[in-house]
Design a protein around this motif. Structure first.
Motif, PDB file in Angstrom:
ATOM      1  N   UNK A  86     101.849  92.417 -48.345  1.00 61.15           N
ATOM      2  CA  UNK A  86     102.700  91.254 -48.588  1.00 61.15           C
ATOM      3  C   UNK A  86     104.012  91.668 -49.248  1.00 61.15           C
ATOM      4  N   UNK A  87     105.129  91.276 -48.649  1.00 63.96           N
ATOM      5  CA  UNK A  87     106.460  91.606 -49.171  1.00 63.96           C
ATOM      6  C   UNK A  87     107.223  90.374 -49.642  1.00 63.96           C
ATOM      7  N   UNK A  88     106.833  89.204 -49.143  1.00 67.78           N
ATOM      8  CA  UNK A  88     107.535  87.953 -49.427  1.00 67.78           C
ATOM      9  C   UNK A  88     106.499  86.908 -49.831  1.00 67.78           C
ATOM     10  N   UNK A 121      96.086  94.342 -62.468  1.00 65.47           N
ATOM     11  CA  UNK A 121      95.954  92.995 -61.903  1.00 65.47           C
ATOM     12  C   UNK A 121      95.024  93.116 -60.690  1.00 65.47           C
ATOM     13  N   UNK A 122      93.703  93.280 -60.929  1.00 63.41           N
ATOM     14  CA  UNK A 122      92.776  93.547 -59.821  1.00 63.41           C
ATOM     15  C   UNK A 122      92.634  92.408 -58.829  1.00 63.41           C
ATOM     16  N   UNK A 123      93.107  91.205 -59.175  1.00 58.59           N
ATOM     17  CA  UNK A 123      93.045  90.114 -58.198  1.00 58.59           C
ATOM     18  C   UNK A 123      94.036  90.356 -57.064  1.00 58.59           C
ATOM     19  N   UNK A 124      95.000  91.272 -57.231  1.00 62.93           N
ATOM     20  CA  UNK A 124      95.894  91.660 -56.136  1.00 62.93           C
ATOM     21  C   UNK A 124      95.290  92.831 -55.365  1.00 62.93           C
ATOM     22  N   UNK A 125      94.936  93.884 -56.062  1.00 67.61           N
ATOM     23  CA  UNK A 125      94.123  94.977 -55.528  1.00 67.61           C
ATOM     24  C   UNK A 125      93.743  95.887 -56.697  1.00 67.61           C
ATOM     25  N   UNK A 126      92.732  96.733 -56.532  1.00 69.72           N
ATOM     26  CA  UNK A 126      92.187  97.479 -57.675  1.00 69.72           C
ATOM     27  C   UNK A 126      93.181  98.362 -58.437  1.00 69.72           C
ATOM     28  N   UNK A 127      94.211  98.874 -57.783  1.00 66.72           N
ATOM     29  CA  UNK A 127      95.155  99.775 -58.454  1.00 66.72           C
ATOM     30  C   UNK A 127      96.482  99.103 -58.814  1.00 66.72           C
ATOM     31  N   UNK A 128      96.567  97.789 -58.701  1.00 71.18           N
ATOM     32  CA  UNK A 128      97.821  97.072 -58.968  1.00 71.18           C
ATOM     33  C   UNK A 128      98.067  97.068 -60.474  1.00 71.18           C
ATOM     34  N   UNK A 129      99.058  97.837 -60.903  1.00 67.72           N
ATOM     35  CA  UNK A 129      99.407  97.932 -62.322  1.00 67.72           C
ATOM     36  C   UNK A 129     100.835  97.436 -62.475  1.00 67.72           C
ATOM     37  N   UNK A 130     101.006  96.314 -63.158  1.00 65.23           N
ATOM     38  CA  UNK A 130     102.327  95.724 -63.261  1.00 65.23           C
ATOM     39  C   UNK A 130     102.617  95.164 -64.634  1.00 65.23           C
ATOM     40  N   UNK A 131     103.891  94.858 -64.846  1.00 66.97           N
ATOM     41  CA  UNK A 131     104.352  94.195 -66.058  1.00 66.97           C
ATOM     42  C   UNK A 131     105.438  93.213 -65.661  1.00 66.97           C
ATOM     43  N   UNK A 132     105.476  92.078 -66.357  1.00 67.37           N
ATOM     44  CA  UNK A 132     106.373  90.982 -66.010  1.00 67.37           C
ATOM     45  C   UNK A 132     107.193  90.554 -67.224  1.00 67.37           C
ATOM     46  N   UNK A 133     108.485  90.343 -67.018  1.00 62.73           N
ATOM     47  CA  UNK A 133     109.359  89.797 -68.059  1.00 62.73           C
ATOM     48  C   UNK A 133     110.248  88.722 -67.426  1.00 62.73           C
ATOM     49  N   UNK A 134     110.673  87.790 -68.247  1.00 64.19           N
ATOM     50  CA  UNK A 134     111.640  86.796 -67.807  1.00 64.19           C
ATOM     51  C   UNK A 134     113.014  87.258 -68.243  1.00 64.19           C
ATOM     52  N   UNK A 135     113.959  87.289 -67.306  1.00 59.09           N
ATOM     53  CA  UNK A 135     115.325  87.695 -67.643  1.00 59.09           C
ATOM     54  C   UNK A 135     116.031  86.543 -68.368  1.00 59.09           C
ATOM     55  N   UNK A 136     117.297  86.718 -68.790  1.00 58.47           N
ATOM     56  CA  UNK A 136     117.982  85.660 -69.532  1.00 58.47           C
ATOM     57  C   UNK A 136     118.073  84.320 -68.808  1.00 58.47           C
ATOM     58  N   UNK A 163     111.594  85.866 -62.985  1.00 55.93           N
ATOM     59  CA  UNK A 163     110.434  86.701 -63.252  1.00 55.93           C
ATOM     60  C   UNK A 163     110.671  88.095 -62.653  1.00 55.93           C
ATOM     61  N   UNK A 164     110.883  89.082 -63.505  1.00 57.69           N
ATOM     62  CA  UNK A 164     111.187  90.446 -63.075  1.00 57.69           C
ATOM     63  C   UNK A 164     109.967  91.311 -63.353  1.00 57.69           C
ATOM     64  N   UNK A 165     109.565  92.084 -62.367  1.00 56.18           N
ATOM     65  CA  UNK A 165     108.341  92.882 -62.462  1.00 56.18           C
ATOM     66  C   UNK A 165     108.600  94.327 -62.091  1.00 56.18           C
ATOM     67  N   UNK A 166     107.845  95.213 -62.718  1.00 56.18           N
ATOM     68  CA  UNK A 166     107.739  96.601 -62.253  1.00 56.18           C
ATOM     69  C   UNK A 166     106.277  96.797 -61.885  1.00 56.18           C
ATOM     70  N   UNK A 167     106.023  97.458 -60.745  1.00 56.77           N
ATOM     71  CA  UNK A 167     104.659  97.625 -60.273  1.00 56.77           C
ATOM     72  C   UNK A 167     104.429  99.027 -59.724  1.00 56.77           C
ATOM     73  N   UNK A 168     103.256  99.554 -60.021  1.00 60.53           N
ATOM     74  CA  UNK A 168     102.792 100.819 -59.463  1.00 60.53           C
ATOM     75  C   UNK A 168     101.472 100.540 -58.749  1.00 60.53           C
ATOM     76  N   UNK A 169     101.353 101.015 -57.514  1.00 61.62           N
ATOM     77  CA  UNK A 169     100.140 100.786 -56.734  1.00 61.62           C
ATOM     78  C   UNK A 169      99.211 102.003 -56.722  1.00 61.62           C
ATOM     79  N   UNK A 170      99.603 103.064 -57.400  1.00 59.24           N
ATOM     80  CA  UNK A 170      98.819 104.301 -57.398  1.00 59.24           C
ATOM     81  C   UNK A 170      97.674 104.225 -58.405  1.00 59.24           C
ATOM     82  N   UNK A 171      96.554 104.883 -58.102  1.00 64.38           N
ATOM     83  CA  UNK A 171      95.487 104.953 -59.091  1.00 64.38           C
ATOM     84  C   UNK A 171      95.907 105.864 -60.242  1.00 64.38           C
ATOM     85  N   UNK A 172      95.613 105.446 -61.445  1.00 61.83           N
ATOM     86  CA  UNK A 172      95.954 106.192 -62.675  1.00 61.83           C
ATOM     87  C   UNK A 172      97.319 106.723 -62.578  1.00 61.83           C
TER      88      UNK A 172
END
Length: 130
Positions: A53-55, A102-117, A121-130
């Motif tokens: 999913x991209x959009x 965030x395992x409800x997306x997939x088991x390796x979904x590691x993300x963080x969310x912040x609200x800009x000024x 909703x701005x996020x950084x995400x890594x899909x790699x295990x560990x």
């Protein structure tokens, strides 16, 4: 650079029906749905091809409310997600979900969310295990 993006809809089902039909000729369809129960907040429909999913279209925007976008940036590793979150908070961002799986997306979904000024909703995400 970009992993995915999305926005909230005033009428989720109407918007979803629109994108289902409008994107079909492009070979794009819903490849992931996430319920409000899974997220603890909003429901989401993720559109893409080849299973990614991209959009995203989401619930949660009352009529007349300012629209806020969601943009997710690719992080090379989980430490980069943590560093993004710390830097964004230090720069005046507001917490919208600290670094973590965030395992409800997939088991390796590691993300963080912040609200800009502006409340986006701005996020950084890594899909790699560990």
């Amino acid at each position: 650079m970009l992993d995915h993006m999305g926005f909230p809809a005033v009428d989720f089902e109407t918007s979803k029906a629109f994108y289902d039909k409008a994107l079909a000729p492009l070979g794009i369809s819903v490849v992931m749905s996430v319920s409000a129960e899974e997220t603890g907040g909003e429901a989401h429909a993720g559109y893409g091809s080849d299973g990614k999913p991209d959009f995203w279209v989401s619930t949660g925007r009352p009529a007349g409310e300012k629209m806020h976008f969601h943009v997710a940036f690719v992080a090379k590793d989980r430490a980069s997600v943590d560093a993004f979150y710390a830097a964004a908070i230090a720069a005046g961002g507001r917490d919208n979900g600290g670094p973590g799986l965030r395992p409800h997306y997939h088991p390796n979904y590691y993300g963080a969310f912040v609200l800009d000024p502006d409340g986006n909703n701005i996020e950084a995400v890594c899909h790699k295990p560990e």
